[in-house]
Write a protein that holds these residues in place. Structure first.
Motif, PDB file in Angstrom:
ATOM      1  N   GLY A  37       0.759  -1.103   0.106  1.00 21.39           N
ATOM      2  CA  GLY A  37       0.186  -0.027  -0.042  1.00 21.39           C
ATOM      3  C   GLY A  37       0.859   1.182  -0.117  1.00 21.39           C
ATOM      4  O   GLY A  37       0.184   2.237  -0.379  1.00 21.39           O
ATOM      5  N   TYR A  38       2.044   0.994   0.285  1.00 23.87           N
ATOM      6  CA  TYR A  38       3.139   2.031   0.078  1.00 23.87           C
ATOM      7  C   TYR A  38       3.035   2.889  -1.119  1.00 23.87           C
ATOM      8  O   TYR A  38       3.285   4.020  -1.150  1.00 23.87           O
ATOM      9  N   ALA A  39       2.860   2.036  -2.138  1.00 21.50           N
ATOM     10  CA  ALA A  39       2.894   2.612  -3.460  1.00 21.50           C
ATOM     11  C   ALA A  39       1.941   3.460  -3.763  1.00 21.50           C
ATOM     12  O   ALA A  39       1.915   4.603  -4.476  1.00 21.50           O
ATOM     13  N   VAL A  40       0.679   3.430  -3.013  1.00 18.95           N
ATOM     14  CA  VAL A  40      -0.478   4.256  -3.070  1.00 18.95           C
ATOM     15  C   VAL A  40      -0.532   5.088  -2.425  1.00 18.95           C
ATOM     16  O   VAL A  40      -0.760   6.541  -2.425  1.00 18.95           O
ATOM     17  N   VAL A  41      -0.211   5.152  -0.967  1.00 20.89           N
ATOM     18  CA  VAL A  41      -0.056   6.231  -0.032  1.00 20.89           C
ATOM     19  C   VAL A  41       1.000   7.193   0.034  1.00 20.89           C
ATOM     20  O   VAL A  41       1.025   8.188   0.502  1.00 20.89           O
ATOM     21  N   SER A  42       2.105   6.674  -0.568  1.00 23.70           N
ATOM     22  CA  SER A  42       3.477   7.491  -0.726  1.00 23.70           C
ATOM     23  C   SER A  42       3.173   8.874  -1.253  1.00 23.70           C
ATOM     24  O   SER A  42       4.049   9.864  -0.676  1.00 23.70           O
ATOM     25  N   PRO A  43       2.401   9.007  -2.100  1.00 26.60           N
ATOM     26  CA  PRO A  43       2.330  10.547  -2.705  1.00 26.60           C
ATOM     27  C   PRO A  43       1.520  11.284  -1.753  1.00 26.60           C
ATOM     28  O   PRO A  43       1.955  12.476  -1.643  1.00 26.60           O
ATOM     29  N   GLU A  44       0.640  10.745  -0.824  1.00 24.86           N
ATOM     30  CA  GLU A  44      -0.178  11.615   0.213  1.00 24.86           C
ATOM     31  C   GLU A  44       0.835  11.990   1.116  1.00 24.86           C
ATOM     32  O   GLU A  44       0.985  12.938   1.797  1.00 24.86           O
ATOM     33  N   ILE A  45       1.762  10.823   1.637  1.00 29.18           N
ATOM     34  CA  ILE A  45       2.615  10.945   2.782  1.00 29.18           C
ATOM     35  C   ILE A  45       3.658  11.958   2.259  1.00 29.18           C
ATOM     36  O   ILE A  45       3.804  12.776   3.012  1.00 29.18           O
ATOM     37  N   GLN A  46       4.092  12.126   1.147  1.00 33.10           N
ATOM     38  CA  GLN A  46       4.882  12.964   0.707  1.00 33.10           C
ATOM     39  C   GLN A  46       4.375  14.436   0.698  1.00 33.10           C
ATOM     40  O   GLN A  46       5.270  15.217   0.939  1.00 33.10           O
ATOM     41  N   ALA A  47       3.193  14.616   0.395  1.00 32.77           N
ATOM     42  CA  ALA A  47       2.577  15.847   0.288  1.00 32.77           C
ATOM     43  C   ALA A  47       2.397  16.502   1.482  1.00 32.77           C
ATOM     44  O   ALA A  47       2.730  17.415   2.052  1.00 32.77           O
ATOM     45  N   THR A  48       1.767  15.476   2.434  1.00 32.73           N
ATOM     46  CA  THR A  48       1.546  16.020   3.669  1.00 32.73           C
ATOM     47  C   THR A  48       2.705  16.340   4.694  1.00 32.73           C
ATOM     48  O   THR A  48       2.931  17.434   5.330  1.00 32.73           O
ATOM     49  N   ALA A  49       3.713  15.334   4.597  1.00 33.08           N
ATOM     50  CA  ALA A  49       5.001  15.624   5.450  1.00 33.08           C
ATOM     51  C   ALA A  49       6.115  16.550   4.646  1.00 33.08           C
ATOM     52  O   ALA A  49       7.184  16.677   5.238  1.00 33.08           O
ATOM     53  N   GLY A  50       5.927  17.046   3.569  1.00 33.51           N
ATOM     54  CA  GLY A  50       6.817  17.856   2.804  1.00 33.51           C
ATOM     55  C   GLY A  50       7.991  17.183   2.499  1.00 33.51           C
ATOM     56  O   GLY A  50       9.269  17.785   2.647  1.00 33.51           O
ATOM     57  N   LEU A  51       8.042  15.774   1.890  1.00 32.93           N
ATOM     58  CA  LEU A  51       9.193  15.030   1.709  1.00 32.93           C
ATOM     59  C   LEU A  51       9.630  14.954   0.156  1.00 32.93           C
ATOM     60  O   LEU A  51       8.735  15.477  -0.511  1.00 32.93           O
ATOM     61  N   SER A  52      10.688  14.834  -0.007  1.00 32.09           N
ATOM     62  CA  SER A  52      10.986  14.681  -1.436  1.00 32.09           C
ATOM     63  C   SER A  52      10.858  13.128  -1.883  1.00 32.09           C
ATOM     64  O   SER A  52      10.771  12.107  -1.047  1.00 32.09           O
ATOM     65  N   ILE A  53      10.862  12.815  -3.281  1.00 30.27           N
ATOM     66  CA  ILE A  53      10.739  11.693  -3.930  1.00 30.27           C
ATOM     67  C   ILE A  53      12.096  10.754  -3.512  1.00 30.27           C
ATOM     68  O   ILE A  53      11.916   9.554  -3.012  1.00 30.27           O
ATOM     69  N   VAL A  54      13.341  11.473  -3.158  1.00 33.86           N
ATOM     70  CA  VAL A  54      14.483  10.749  -2.663  1.00 33.86           C
ATOM     71  C   VAL A  54      14.132  10.316  -1.194  1.00 33.86           C
ATOM     72  O   VAL A  54      14.649   8.964  -0.817  1.00 33.86           O
ATOM     73  N   GLN A  55      13.475  11.048  -0.567  1.00 33.45           N
ATOM     74  CA  GLN A  55      13.413  10.605   0.846  1.00 33.45           C
ATOM     75  C   GLN A  55      12.136   9.435   0.920  1.00 33.45           C
ATOM     76  O   GLN A  55      12.173   8.622   1.831  1.00 33.45           O
ATOM     77  N   VAL A  56      11.185   9.609   0.146  1.00 29.71           N
ATOM     78  CA  VAL A  56      10.159   8.467  -0.126  1.00 29.71           C
ATOM     79  C   VAL A  56      10.732   7.171  -0.457  1.00 29.71           C
ATOM     80  O   VAL A  56      10.366   6.079   0.074  1.00 29.71           O
ATOM     81  N   GLY A  57      11.716   7.451  -1.498  1.00 31.09           N
ATOM     82  CA  GLY A  57      12.297   6.209  -1.706  1.00 31.09           C
ATOM     83  C   GLY A  57      13.325   5.669  -0.853  1.00 31.09           C
ATOM     84  O   GLY A  57      13.289   4.334  -0.654  1.00 31.09           O
ATOM     85  N   LEU A  58      13.986   6.574  -0.011  1.00 32.09           N
ATOM     86  CA  LEU A  58      14.974   5.993   0.866  1.00 32.09           C
ATOM     87  C   LEU A  58      14.135   5.348   2.176  1.00 32.09           C
ATOM     88  O   LEU A  58      14.364   4.506   2.836  1.00 32.09           O
ATOM     89  N   ALA A  59      12.858   5.943   2.482  1.00 26.83           N
ATOM     90  CA  ALA A  59      11.965   5.195   3.580  1.00 26.83           C
ATOM     91  C   ALA A  59      11.710   3.683   3.230  1.00 26.83           C
ATOM     92  O   ALA A  59      11.548   2.910   4.037  1.00 26.83           O
ATOM     93  N   ALA A  60      11.238   3.625   1.745  1.00 27.03           N
ATOM     94  CA  ALA A  60      11.014   2.283   1.406  1.00 27.03           C
ATOM     95  C   ALA A  60      12.178   1.449   1.435  1.00 27.03           C
ATOM     96  O   ALA A  60      11.978   0.394   1.673  1.00 27.03           O
ATOM     97  N   SER A  61      13.568   1.863   0.992  1.00 28.57           N
ATOM     98  CA  SER A  61      14.538   1.113   1.113  1.00 28.57           C
ATOM     99  C   SER A  61      15.037   0.759   2.631  1.00 28.57           C
ATOM    100  O   SER A  61      15.544  -0.325   2.795  1.00 28.57           O
ATOM    101  N   ILE A  62      14.781   1.766   3.475  1.00 30.12           N
ATOM    102  CA  ILE A  62      15.056   1.286   5.011  1.00 30.12           C
ATOM    103  C   ILE A  62      14.352   0.137   5.290  1.00 30.12           C
ATOM    104  O   ILE A  62      14.674  -0.510   6.027  1.00 30.12           O
TER     105      ILE A  62
END
Length: 423
Positions: A37-62
């Motif tokens: 579900g991260y593939a679906v909600v990650s854009p919402e999390i990215q927008a709400t928390a003010g994250l970059s796509i690099v941080q979104v990808g890094l969180a998934a890789s963590i």
């Protein structure tokens, strides 16, 4: 295989076996839904928390890195202590991680949630395989493991569109809180109903636990067939994981598709895996071979993913067919678990399975984090195509690993304790 059950004998494959297996499989389906579900909600999390796509990808890789590290020990711990204490704790950790996930406001919170989720989830898939290997006859080990993956993938296929639809009525925090609440119920069910099928072997819990676990892992790593099984499964599932949790929707949206249809296409890939996971062991048994089904399926998966990335243009029908093929042929990952389980004694099945699953997530983490680091802030289709060549290359490595596999001379089934391994 180990256990903590006081009863000396149980009926393998009976009603209690199915109850425990259903609960273990439900755990996998639930955590898979959170993970994919991260593939679906990650854009919402990215927008709400003010994250970059690099941080979104890094969180998934963590998530994948922590999962992989803990995974190497989870199987050995199951072999040593049994499923009852460990799986209930694992469900509880995923529940705590889901609550943290729902409270994400910064990258640090998201990374912490991913770590806690990963520690608990590392016992899920291997734990369900352990249940299948202890509560059912040995000849059904590969099939039961395949069914676990089939249900998990089916849950992801249905879950991703449902998550997208739910986001129209709920915000992403409320959705994740619903997942976490279900985890509270599942934890209680595990505490009440999950038991082990057999008592511990004499001396299993004595001695130096860490040293013994490292010794068991060393014995598995020294087995050539286990290593090749990990290469086969890692190439196949690592690619599927990267497509199904992050790059699938992003790539399809870069092709001009709307978010809803891109999510449906990713779900179709998971549906393909739901079909392919149990099917590959059936085909392998019919062919009386592990090597050639692995080579053929990996080659076809590689062709499908290459077309998904680089095909200049494709209609909706072609996109659906290609994404289904990516998932269908990634079912070959289950042969990795079957090969590993056949190559060690029964007391090492958990360790061997954990090694295979750990490598799957290491590869998946690489295929998520490396492209994330190379992409520009606002990537277009050409940018994705410039970095996702890693996926076909990884699949090629899997084909070479399968080609190096030697067919065993002994019957294709898990070995009893004390029998020699297929080195």
């Amino acid at each position: 295989m180990a256990g903590v059950r006081s009863s000396a004998t149980v009926k393998l494959g009976g009603a209690q076996a199915w109850l425990v297996w259903v609960l273990a499989t439900s755990f996998v389906v639930w955590l898979f839904a959170i993970q994919t579900g991260y593939a679906v909600v990650s854009p919402e999390i990215q927008a709400t928390a003010g994250l970059s796509i690099v941080q979104v990808g890094l969180a998934a890789s963590i998530y994948t890195w922590v999962f992989a590290i803990v995974q190497f020990f989870s199987g050995a711990l199951l072999d040593r202590f049994g499923s009852r204490p460990l799986l209930a704790c694992a469900v509880g950790l995923v529940t705590i991680g889901a609550f943290l996930y729902a409270s994400t406001t910064t990258f640090a919170t998201l990374a912490t949630a991913q770590c806690v989720l990963a520690i608990g989830a590392s016992f899920g898939f291997v734990g369900a395989g352990y249940i299948g290997g202890t509560w059912f006859p040995a000849a059904r080990y590969g099939l039961m493991f395949g069914l676990v993956q089939a249900f998990a993938s089916l849950g992801s296929a249905v879950g991703q569109p449902l998550i997208l639809a739910a986001l129209n009525a709920l915000d992403w925090q409320q959705l994740l809180l619903a997942f976490a609440t279900f985890g509270v119920l599942l934890t209680a069910l595990f505490i009440v109903f999950v038991r082990d099928a057999a008592p511990h072997r004499p001396g299993q819990t004595g001695g130096h636990v860490v040293g013994d676990i490292l010794g068991e892992l060393g014995r598995c790593f020294s087995n050539t067939r286990v290593v090749l099984a990990a290469v086969i499964a890692g190439a196949s599932f690592g690619t599927m994981l990267a497509v199904g949790t992050l790059w699938g929707p992003r790539l399809m949206q870069a092709r001009g598709l709307d978010a809803a249809f891109a999510t449906v296409l990713t779900a179709i890939a998971w549906l393909g895996l739901a079909v392919g996971a149990p099917l590959v062991n059936i085909v392998s048994n019919r062919w009386h071979s592990r090597k050639w089904p692995a080579i053929v399926a990996l080659a076809l998966q590689g062709a499908a993913i290459t077309l998904v990335i680089y095909l200049p243009s494709a209609g909706n029908g072609a996109a659906i067919g290609l994404m289904f093929a990516v998932g269908l042929f990634s079912g070959v990952q289950m042969l990795g678990f079957t090969i590993a389980g056949e190559s060690v004694t029964s007391g090492l099945i958990g360790s061997a399975s954990a090694i295979v699953n750990g490598v799957c997530f290491i590869v998946g983490g690489l295929l998520i984090s490396i492209p994330s680091a190379l992409l520009p802030e606002v990537p277009d289709l050409g940018a994705y195509q410039a970095v996702l060549w890693l996926m076909p290359v990884v699949i090629l490595c899997g084909v070479l690993g399968a080609a190096a596999l030697r067919e065993p001379r002994l019957p294709l089934s898990p070995q009893p304790e004390g029998s020699p391994s297929h080195a």
